[in-house]
Design a protein around this motif. Structure first.
Motif, short mmCIF file in Angstrom:
data_model
loop_
_atom_site.label_atom_id
_atom_site.label_comp_id
_atom_site.label_asym_id
_atom_site.label_seq_id
_atom_site.Cartn_x
_atom_site.Cartn_y
_atom_site.Cartn_z
N VAL A 181 11.28 10.75 5.58
CA VAL A 181 11.83 11.41 4.40
C VAL A 181 10.89 12.53 3.96
N VAL A 182 11.46 13.54 3.34
CA VAL A 182 10.65 14.67 2.87
C VAL A 182 10.58 14.58 1.34
N ALA A 183 9.39 14.66 0.79
CA ALA A 183 9.23 14.54 -0.67
C ALA A 183 9.82 15.76 -1.35
N SER A 184 10.53 15.53 -2.46
CA SER A 184 11.17 16.68 -3.11
C SER A 184 10.15 17.57 -3.82
N TYR A 185 8.95 17.05 -4.08
CA TYR A 185 7.92 17.90 -4.69
C TYR A 185 7.22 18.77 -3.65
N GLY A 217 1.32 14.85 -3.31
CA GLY A 217 0.99 13.82 -2.32
C GLY A 217 1.55 14.23 -0.98
N PRO A 218 1.79 13.26 -0.10
CA PRO A 218 2.27 13.59 1.24
C PRO A 218 3.59 14.37 1.20
N ASP A 219 3.78 15.26 2.18
CA ASP A 219 5.03 16.01 2.28
C ASP A 219 6.09 15.17 2.98
N VAL A 220 5.66 14.42 4.00
CA VAL A 220 6.59 13.61 4.78
C VAL A 220 6.11 12.16 4.77
N TYR A 221 7.06 11.24 4.58
CA TYR A 221 6.73 9.82 4.61
C TYR A 221 7.54 9.15 5.73
N ASP A 260 0.84 -1.18 0.00
CA ASP A 260 0.00 0.00 0.00
C ASP A 260 0.89 1.25 0.00
N GLU A 261 1.92 1.18 0.85
CA GLU A 261 2.87 2.29 0.98
C GLU A 261 3.54 2.57 -0.37
N LEU A 262 3.96 1.48 -1.00
CA LEU A 262 4.67 1.60 -2.27
C LEU A 262 3.78 2.22 -3.33
N THR A 263 2.52 1.77 -3.38
CA THR A 263 1.58 2.32 -4.36
C THR A 263 1.41 3.82 -4.15
N ARG A 264 1.32 4.21 -2.88
CA ARG A 264 1.15 5.64 -2.59
C ARG A 264 2.38 6.42 -3.04
N ILE A 265 3.55 5.85 -2.78
CA ILE A 265 4.77 6.54 -3.18
C ILE A 265 4.83 6.64 -4.71
N GLN A 266 4.50 5.52 -5.36
CA GLN A 266 4.56 5.51 -6.83
C GLN A 266 3.65 6.58 -7.44
N THR A 267 2.41 6.61 -6.97
CA THR A 267 1.48 7.57 -7.57
C THR A 267 1.90 9.00 -7.24
N SER A 268 2.41 9.20 -6.02
CA SER A 268 2.81 10.56 -5.65
C SER A 268 4.02 11.01 -6.44
N VAL A 269 4.98 10.10 -6.59
CA VAL A 269 6.20 10.43 -7.33
C VAL A 269 5.84 10.78 -8.77
N LEU A 270 4.94 9.99 -9.31
CA LEU A 270 4.54 10.16 -10.70
C LEU A 270 3.78 11.46 -10.92
N SER A 271 2.85 11.74 -10.02
CA SER A 271 2.01 12.91 -10.24
C SER A 271 2.63 14.16 -9.64
N GLY A 272 3.70 13.98 -8.85
CA GLY A 272 4.36 15.14 -8.27
C GLY A 272 3.54 15.81 -7.18
N VAL A 286 14.07 14.56 -0.65
CA VAL A 286 15.06 15.63 -0.43
C VAL A 286 16.36 15.07 0.15
N GLU A 287 17.47 15.35 -0.54
CA GLU A 287 18.78 15.00 0.04
C GLU A 287 19.13 16.07 1.05
N LEU A 288 19.45 15.64 2.25
CA LEU A 288 19.62 16.60 3.34
C LEU A 288 21.00 17.25 3.29
N THR A 289 20.99 18.58 3.23
CA THR A 289 22.26 19.32 3.24
C THR A 289 22.67 19.55 4.69
N ALA A 290 23.90 20.06 4.87
CA ALA A 290 24.38 20.34 6.23
C ALA A 290 23.41 21.30 6.92
N GLU A 291 22.92 22.24 6.13
CA GLU A 291 21.99 23.23 6.69
C GLU A 291 20.69 22.56 7.15
N ASP A 292 20.24 21.60 6.31
CA ASP A 292 19.02 20.86 6.68
C ASP A 292 19.21 20.11 7.99
#
Lengths: 277, 440
Positions: free
Chosen positions: B324-328, B92-96, B78-90, B113-119
């Motif tokens: 993780v934070v979604a890059s979209y 969805g959830p902000d945080v997973y 279920d989780e994977l499906t949600r990630i797939q659709t969100s990634v595809l449509s850009g 989002v790849e976390l920078t030192a600042e992040d």
């Protein structure tokens, strides 16, 4: 008048089919997923990989063999049930409803219940043991294939029963009377008079049973889990694993196209038969 | 084609996603904004989880003015499906909240989002976390996406009464020692070990741990090493418990993890390896309540009496959840504040007290170390090792389990057929290498 239905058909069937066809030509996986249809074009590579390097040919063989056996088993069982439930007797309505239970149960429930029955030291093992036979594995190894055939046949036969029963209702009462006057025995009556009425519905029932069996994902998935034991590695589960566990969407789409070819065979045969009659 | 793509994105977006990230700008002043968070449904504590959602939401609103909207997924699929659709449509959830072993796959989609030192500074610094829990946040320190949220290390439950009767005061620290203890503890319908051979995940964790302890991490420098003799030895040990040592109930070939826990709960097994702290809920209601304890699993590989050079004394896979934070996401800063809040001492304490899951926050983990009931879990958490960080790991995992699934029918013969096992391992090696070769 045809426009709304046609539009729906294009949206529900046409578009996914075209997209599946396109995905099957792309290197679409977890790394390129965000590019979606802009993923690298790889031509027929996925098809080549599916045939040469994956379990696809074996899965097609397992799926077709088991679906064929299931179809074969459901024919006499469904027909016998239809003949039995056709004549008027007290409680016929109840019997007719009870006979439909295996068919109306959700596949998930059927799979879960049978999984419990067939697990090591389960009900099936003790029943087999009581007959003096060796209790063994049902959910893995060579017997798992027969477990799948039995459970799928158990859940599929009422469709044939239903269609045969519908066919029986179309038999003209005068046919029965004429047969009685001519003194025809039950077998002759069945063979020469009743069966011709049933040919259409039964052919349809057989095709649908075969297609349902080939396409059934839930039952083998719930019964055996993934990774599938080799003897029950069926097409839908293999395709599912490639997509949703291995993230090889392109390869999986190519496999789906192959399954389309598998299910097309009985459909074409049926359509031809219908046209001929 | 563009029209079709647009239609599909629209269909997926509208039909499958119930939540969409809000369309406003960044900044931690979140008044009027909504943050969408996707997290696994807790089937053991559903009521408590609902209350936790409300409490967290209220706390975050107080801190930032923003509303948190939680959504749950029931299964990893279920989780994977949600990630797939969100990634595809850009959208969805902000945080997973992602399972640790799924993090490499998620990373490979480049959708987080790849976390920078600042992040990291915004999150309260990398030092805030137990070092071992950061082991599966990214391929290296410069490319991390996962922020450790909870830790669910694997340990072994053992029946204190049965062990005492056989004259043992604690489980052995080597797999060979454990097998010998299990042999002595097997009598009548009580078996030494409860092992779930038909589980879709358990088997690979054993094989991975035993291989790593013998110095083989299964993947190194993009090369699969499943054909290494250490892995074959791991399979022989694991399958041998049932086939040749006969220290496992023969019915275990059909067991999932829950059935192994149930057998141990009925007092039918002395050791129950590969369980997390969540098994406590079931076991405390079972007939062994009060008679069992947890210990770390052996860390000395099969065939050895001490850790060989190059071997790693891993007690468990690095298990738990990463955030993780979604890059979209249009609310990146808000999302980071939220993740910071969940990984601060107070939130971690509440989470532990509510769900019994171990913290990733170093300060709070130190507090828990003193609790003897948690000693095994805390020790396992600190000695857990991350599985190889590759997008191909899901495939490798499946290939590892497949060897066990296809070996099961042969086990009733009372031997582990070497030729067959080697054939299956060769096949798994080729699948694993094939998957690694496709890595981009």
């Amino acid at each position: 008048m045809l426009a709304p239905g046609g539009l729906l058909l294009v949206l529900v069937v046409g578009v996914p089919l075209v997209v599946a066809g396109q995905i099957s030509l792309l290197d679409l996986d977890q790394y390129t997923f965000r590019q979606w249809l802009d993923a690298p074009f790889v031509g027929l590579d996925n098809y080549v990989e599916a045939v040469r390097d994956s379990a696809l040919p074996h899965a097609i063989w397992v799926s077709a063999a088991y679906a064929f056996l299931v179809t074969l088993i459901t024919l006499p069982v469904g027909l016998a049930a239809a003949l039995a439930a056709h004549d008027r007797f007290a409680g016929r309505g109840l019997v007719r409803s009870v006979l439909l239970i295996p068919y109306v149960l959700p596949a998930f429930v059927v799979g879960t219940v049978w999984r419990i029955i067939l697990q090591p030291d389960g009900v099936a093992d003790s029943a087999v043991g009581r007959l003096g036979l060796d209790a063994g594995l049902w959910l893995n190894g060579p017997r798992s294939f027969w477990a799948l055939v039995i459970v799928q046949a158990w859940t599929a036969w009422p469709l044939l029963y239903l269609l045969a029963l519908a066919g029986l209702q179309t038999v003209d009462p005068e046919v029965h009377e004429a047969a009685a006057i001519d003194g025809a025995g039950w077998w002759v009556k069945l063979r020469r008079l009743i069966f011709p009425y049933l040919r259409g519905p039964i052919a349809l029932g057989l095709v649908i049973t075969f297609l349902h069996s080939v396409n059934n994902f839930t039952l083998p998935f719930v019964l055996f889990g993934v990774p599938s034991p080799r003897d029950v590695e069926v097409l839908p589960v293999l395709t599912y694993v490639e997509s949703f566990q291995n993230f090889q969407f392109g390869l999986s789409a190519a496999m789906a196209v192959f399954s389309l070819a598998v299910v097309a065979v009985p459909i074409v045969a049926y359509l031809r038969a219908v046209r001929l009659t | 084609m563009k029209a079709i793509r647009g239609a599909i994105t629209l269909l997926l977006g509208s039909a499958l996603l119930t939540a969409c990230g809000s369309d406003d700008g960044g900044g931690t002043d979140g008044a009027g904004k909504t943050l969408d968070v996707l997290i696994g449904a807790n089937t053991i504590y559903p009521e408590q989880q609902r209350k936790w959602f409300d409490d967290v939401s209220a706390k975050f609103k107080e801190q930032t003015g923003a509303t948190v909207r939680f959504e749950t997924f029931a299964t990893p699929n279920d989780e994977l499906t949600r990630i797939q659709t969100s990634v595809l449509s850009g959208q969805g959830p902000d945080v997973y909240a992602l399972g640790t072993t799924f993090t490499p796959t998620a990373y490979s989609t480049k959708a987080f989002v790849e976390l920078t030192a600042e992040d990291w500074t915004k999150l309260g610094g990398r030092d805030k976390f137990l070092p071992s829990t950061l082991g599966i946040s990214g391929p290296d320190e410069q490319h991390e996406v996962g922020v450790p949220f909870t830790s669910r290390p694997f340990v072994m439950a053992y029946n204190k009464e049965l062990l005492a009767k056989a004259g043992y005061d604690k489980p052995a620290d080597s797999w060979d020692g454990l097998r010998d203890q299990a042999k002595k503890l097997t009598a009548g319908d009580v078996h030494g070990l409860a092992v779930a051979y038909a589980d879709s995940f358990d088997p690979w964790k054993f094989i991975w741990a035993m291989s790593l302890q013998a110095g083989n991490p299964l993947v190194s420098d993009g090369k699969a090493r499943l054909d290494d003799p250490t892995t074959a030895a791991a399979y022989r040990t694991y399958l041998g418990w049932l086939a040749t040592d006969k220290v496992v109930d023969p019915a275990a070939v059909g067991w999932k993890n829950a059935q192994a826990i149930a057998a141990f709960g009925q007092g039918k097994a002395a050791f129950l390896p590969m369980v997390s702290a969540t098994s406590k809920v079931t076991l405390d209601k079972s007939s062994v309540a009060g008679k069992y304890a947890y210990a770390i699993m052996p860390t000395i590989p099969p065939g050895a009496t001490s850790l060989p050079s190059g071997g790693e004394g891993a007690t468990s896979i690095l298990s738990g959840d990463n955030l993780v934070v979604a890059s979209y996401s249009k609310n990146k800063d808000l999302a980071l504040s939220f993740v910071k809040m969940l990984t601060d001492v107070d939130s971690q304490r509440t989470y532990y007290q509510t769900f019994g899951e171990l913290p990733t926050n170093a300060t709070f983990a130190k507090e828990l170390q003193a609790d003897p009931a948690l000693a095994a879990m805390v020790e396992s958490s600190s000695k857990a090792v991350g599985t190889p960080f590759t997008g191909a790991w899901s495939q490798i995992q499946l290939a590892l389990v497949n060897v066990v699934v296809q070996s099961v029918p042969g086990l009733s013969s009372g031997t582990v057929d070497d030729a067959k096992l080697n054939g299956l391992i060769k096949e798994a090696q080729s699948t694993a290498q094939g998957a690694l070769d496709k890595a981009k």
